[in-house]
Design a protein around this motif. Sequence first.
Motif, mmCIF file in Angstrom:
data_model
loop_
_atom_site.group_PDB
_atom_site.id
_atom_site.type_symbol
_atom_site.label_atom_id
_atom_site.label_comp_id
_atom_site.label_asym_id
_atom_site.label_seq_id
_atom_site.Cartn_x
_atom_site.Cartn_y
_atom_site.Cartn_z
ATOM 1 N N CYS A 48 19.999 -0.037 6.951
ATOM 2 C CA CYS A 48 20.909 1.124 6.916
ATOM 3 C C CYS A 48 20.605 2.046 5.738
ATOM 4 O O CYS A 48 20.105 3.141 5.906
ATOM 5 C CB CYS A 48 22.362 0.663 6.891
ATOM 6 N N CYS B 98 30.539 0.575 4.326
ATOM 7 C CA CYS B 98 29.587 1.643 4.637
ATOM 8 C C CYS B 98 30.233 2.641 5.607
ATOM 9 O O CYS B 98 30.724 2.259 6.671
ATOM 10 C CB CYS B 98 28.320 1.053 5.244
ATOM 11 N N CYS C 292 24.246 1.427 0.918
ATOM 12 C CA CYS C 292 24.532 0.314 1.826
ATOM 13 C C CYS C 292 23.310 -0.586 1.880
ATOM 14 O O CYS C 292 22.218 -0.144 2.232
ATOM 15 C CB CYS C 292 24.872 0.835 3.221
ATOM 16 N N CYS D 19 27.467 2.641 8.902
ATOM 17 C CA CYS D 19 27.302 1.506 9.827
ATOM 18 C C CYS D 19 28.525 0.595 9.849
ATOM 19 O O CYS D 19 28.610 -0.317 10.668
ATOM 20 C CB CYS D 19 26.049 0.698 9.495
HETATM 21 ZN ZN LIG Z 1 25.432 0.931 6.256
#
Ligand SMILES: [Zn+2]
Length: 404
Positions: A334, A349, A329, A352
């Motif tokens: 992240c 992702c 990601c 997140c």
């Molecule tokens: Zn992410």
Amino acid sequence: MELRRTAVVKLAVPEDRSDDLKRTMNTFRDAAQRFVDRGWDGDDDDYVITSRSHLQPLVYDEIRADTDLHSDLCVGAVNHAADALSTCVEKMKDGERTSKPVFTSNTTVYNTNAISYFDGYCSLAAYGGRVHAEYVYPEDSIQAEYMDGDEWEKKGAKLRYDHPEDTYYLHVTVVQERDDPQGEAENRTVLGVDTNVDGYLAVTSTGAFIGNTDWLNHERREYERRRAHLQQRGTRSAHLTIQSIGDRFARWSEDFLHRASKRLVREAVAHGCTTIVFEDLAGIRDRISDASKFQQWAFRELRRQTNYKARAEGITVETVNPAYTSQRCSHSACGFTHGDNRNGDAFCCQKCGKELHADYNAARNIAYKYLQNRRKSGSGGATHHLALKSGTLSGNGDYSPSTV
Ligand SMILES: [Zn+2]
């Protein structure tokens, strides 16, 4: 060799002149649009007009009479329109869908006659006479390096208005003659590029989608089909025809890759990038095990041509091992990496929740990986940044938004 960069400088515009700049900007946009409209209508042979010298006389006098726009800004509007039309025609040649350019952004293009640079301020052509606007930046900033002193020669600029901030930014093109373009002493910005055997040929970390690979593959299949058909005939004339369609296809595909590499380098220049990063070819072979010999040639050729054109701009081309670049990601800090994050063209992702085009995500990771490698090897002590659609991310994760 000439190095070319863009200095983004915040301006302090006198309060009583802000409206003059705004009015100039609106008139400039309308003028550029009138040039585009005329160019799009085409010439006698119905071709879109992309030449500045051809386009200028067609509506210039009319616009000057209607608007009283400064003559140098009117010339800037022609150039702005011709550039947009050229990009459109290149896309058409690449088989991409395109439509007449529509200018909506708050931008005025200043050529070197319409702007003058002084110590700490600039003078801009505008309604109501020249506007003097002071530069706003700290002494030790990259802007100071570009704008103060004579080390960089200042060329034309684009003036942009940021509506939410109610602020003007000047994007100044600066150039410098350099013997060693690979010098590590300066700030470096990296453009990541993801390449593919289907969909888009190249996708950049700045969000440019370049070259329709499906069209390239289609033309290749058509060529193969015709060749197989002719080979079955086995006559001398069939043999000669095979040679000639082979030559024609080779020229066509090289031209296709030439346009893609040109757009890649232009994207890098537009974002002030010093380095273009691809995944290495071994990586492509592993990742796309069914890539044909032709597709492998296309990747090599794209890189060779990009390298050649990038060098002329003082930009270097590097590669990284692409392992995990499609699974990681790239959103903010992240970095969650998992095979389930990617599903075809879509990246989502699992940690997140960020959704991105999968190739765009990969391109950002390719640039990121290059930055990480540089950091680990501790090379040069230069500051490296990764060019994104809306700003740059440095190797240690600091994000700076841009107004580009
Ligand atoms: Zn992410």
